[in-house]
Design an enzyme around this catalytic site. Structure first.
Site, PDB file in Angstrom:
ATOM      1  N   ILE A   1       0.884  -1.128   0.022  1.00 51.16           N
ATOM      2  CA  ILE A   1       0.221   0.073  -0.048  1.00 51.16           C
ATOM      3  C   ILE A   1       1.015   1.170  -0.059  1.00 51.16           C
ATOM      4  O   ILE A   1       1.449   1.463   0.972  1.00 51.16           O
ATOM      5  CB  ILE A   1      -1.068   0.103   1.176  1.00 51.16           C
ATOM      6  CG1 ILE A   1      -1.902  -1.210   1.338  1.00 51.16           C
ATOM      7  CG2 ILE A   1      -1.488   1.425   1.240  1.00 51.16           C
ATOM      8  CD1 ILE A   1      -2.918  -1.204   2.319  1.00 51.16           C
ATOM      9  N   PRO A   2       0.918   1.936  -1.062  1.00 51.73           N
ATOM     10  CA  PRO A   2       2.321   2.795  -1.443  1.00 51.73           C
ATOM     11  C   PRO A   2       1.949   4.324  -0.502  1.00 51.73           C
ATOM     12  O   PRO A   2       1.919   5.374  -1.469  1.00 51.73           O
ATOM     13  CB  PRO A   2       2.129   2.975  -2.771  1.00 51.73           C
ATOM     14  CG  PRO A   2       0.779   2.724  -3.318  1.00 51.73           C
ATOM     15  CD  PRO A   2       0.407   1.589  -2.401  1.00 51.73           C
ATOM     16  N   CYS A   3       1.803   4.346   0.654  1.00 51.76           N
ATOM     17  CA  CYS A   3       1.703   5.549   1.299  1.00 51.76           C
ATOM     18  C   CYS A   3       2.888   6.473   0.960  1.00 51.76           C
ATOM     19  O   CYS A   3       3.093   7.643   1.257  1.00 51.76           O
ATOM     20  CB  CYS A   3       1.555   5.348   2.778  1.00 51.76           C
ATOM     21  SG  CYS A   3       2.806   4.266   3.622  1.00 51.76           S
ATOM     22  N   HIS A   4       4.166   5.841   0.738  1.00 50.85           N
ATOM     23  CA  HIS A   4       5.413   6.516   0.364  1.00 50.85           C
ATOM     24  C   HIS A   4       5.025   7.518  -0.717  1.00 50.85           C
ATOM     25  O   HIS A   4       5.956   8.401  -1.022  1.00 50.85           O
ATOM     26  CB  HIS A   4       6.415   5.557   0.100  1.00 50.85           C
ATOM     27  CG  HIS A   4       6.290   4.530  -0.889  1.00 50.85           C
ATOM     28  ND1 HIS A   4       5.625   3.357  -0.703  1.00 50.85           N
ATOM     29  CD2 HIS A   4       6.523   4.741  -2.253  1.00 50.85           C
ATOM     30  CE1 HIS A   4       5.616   2.718  -1.897  1.00 50.85           C
ATOM     31  NE2 HIS A   4       6.278   3.454  -2.907  1.00 50.85           N
ATOM     32  N   ARG A   5       4.242   7.317  -1.597  1.00 48.55           N
ATOM     33  CA  ARG A   5       3.810   8.191  -2.914  1.00 48.55           C
ATOM     34  C   ARG A   5       3.035   9.380  -2.554  1.00 48.55           C
ATOM     35  O   ARG A   5       2.749  10.188  -3.543  1.00 48.55           O
ATOM     36  CB  ARG A   5       3.279   7.122  -3.825  1.00 48.55           C
ATOM     37  CG  ARG A   5       4.020   6.049  -4.563  1.00 48.55           C
ATOM     38  CD  ARG A   5       3.408   5.371  -5.473  1.00 48.55           C
ATOM     39  NE  ARG A   5       3.997   3.997  -5.712  1.00 48.55           N
ATOM     40  CZ  ARG A   5       3.594   2.997  -6.203  1.00 48.55           C
ATOM     41  NH1 ARG A   5       2.122   2.992  -6.489  1.00 48.55           N
ATOM     42  NH2 ARG A   5       4.118   1.844  -6.107  1.00 48.55           N
TER      43      ARG A   5
END
Length: 282
Positions: free
Chosen positions: A245-249
């Site tokens: 789940i790409p919360c880094h984006r």
């Protein structure tokens, strides 16, 4: 004892921190290599093997101006780009193959009673990770430096579950995401403990294509609640599944990287790594 993969990542992380701290002076290859205590030739080789691009090019990918450019490009149609159909015929966007299932109210309230949770530790390009799964899917995935602390944190999330240190097929499939070839990636199932609002935010994160970025405000607009950007930020901070789940984006509207549950340097590394991967396929 640290693995070679962890040692290499620590060197890359140290280099990224140094480059960011000294960006205005534009440190050269020799200077950065000296900082991480390796020869310039070895550092160039190590960095290129890890990122798929040179340190100089990588610096461009993690700069504020690069982030602003991406945000501007995506502002009108962040979730409707051609990237959502895949980068090439042999390399598919992993986000399209991640499916979230929320835990039942009973599972949510009773701390995971009757849940059998397997967990294991693995290496990634960004350090060691703990991955945990139920029969339905991945329930937790986090970057961890200390195994004992990681296990304690996992148990705290599901205090009434039964835990087994075991690498199962659910975990193995999820870990394939760190391989360069995603063409054989099967759909990844996630089995998550979260409120309806959190699940909605996490599902929206899955629609941000690899190599692209969003902001808290843009996500709030996408889920139909433009004034809830603070609540969106809190939900992102509670994301239990790193990378998948790409919360880094999600970054600040100014183009600054912003905070990250697993460390700002790691977030910067992931953003640059993904940018390098997508640019190599264009």
């Amino acid at each position: 004892m640290e693995s070679q993969n962890q040692i290499n990542y620590n060197r890359i992380a140290e280099a990224i921190e140094y480059i960011q701290s000294n960006f205005k002076s534009q440190p050269n290859l020799d200077e950065v290599a000296e900082k991480v205590h390796v020869s310039p030739a070895h550092f160039q080789k190590l960095f290129t093997e890890w990122a798929g691009t040179s340190p100089k090019k990588f610096l461009q990918f993690i700069s504020v101006e690069h982030a602003k450019k991406i945000l501007k490009e995506e502002k009108a149609s962040l979730f409707d780009t051609a990237f959502e159909t895949g980068l090439s015929s042999t390399s598919r966007l992993h986000d399209l193959f991640v499916n979230i299932e929320g835990m039942t109210p009973a599972e949510y309230k009773n701390g995971g009673r009757n849940l059998e949770i397997n967990y294991s530790f693995a290496e990634s390009p960004f350090g060691n990770i703990l991955v945990a799964s139920t029969q339905k899917g991945i329930c937790s995935m986090s970057f961890e430096d200390h195994e004992e602390t990681a296990i304690q944190n996992l148990i705290a999330k599901f205090p009434n579950a039964s835990f087994h240190r075991k690498l199962d097929l659910v975990q193995q499939n999820a870990l394939f995401i760190f391989q360069n070839d995603w063409s054989k990636l099967s759909e990844i199932k996630l089995h998550l403990k979260g409120t309806d609002f959190q699940l909605k935010v996490w599902e929206s994160l899955l629609k941000i294509p690899i190599g692209k970025l969003s902001t808290y405000g843009m996500l709030a607009e996408k889920i139909g609640n433009p004034n809830a950007y603070r609540a969106v930020g809190t939900a992102i901070g509670n994301n239990p599944v790193a990378f998948l789940i790409p919360c880094h984006r999600v970054i600040q509207s100014s183009g600054q990287i912003g905070g990250y549950k697993w460390g700002n340097t790691r977030k910067t590394a992931i953003i640059g790594w993904e940018s390098a991967k997508t640019n190599s396929l264009l």
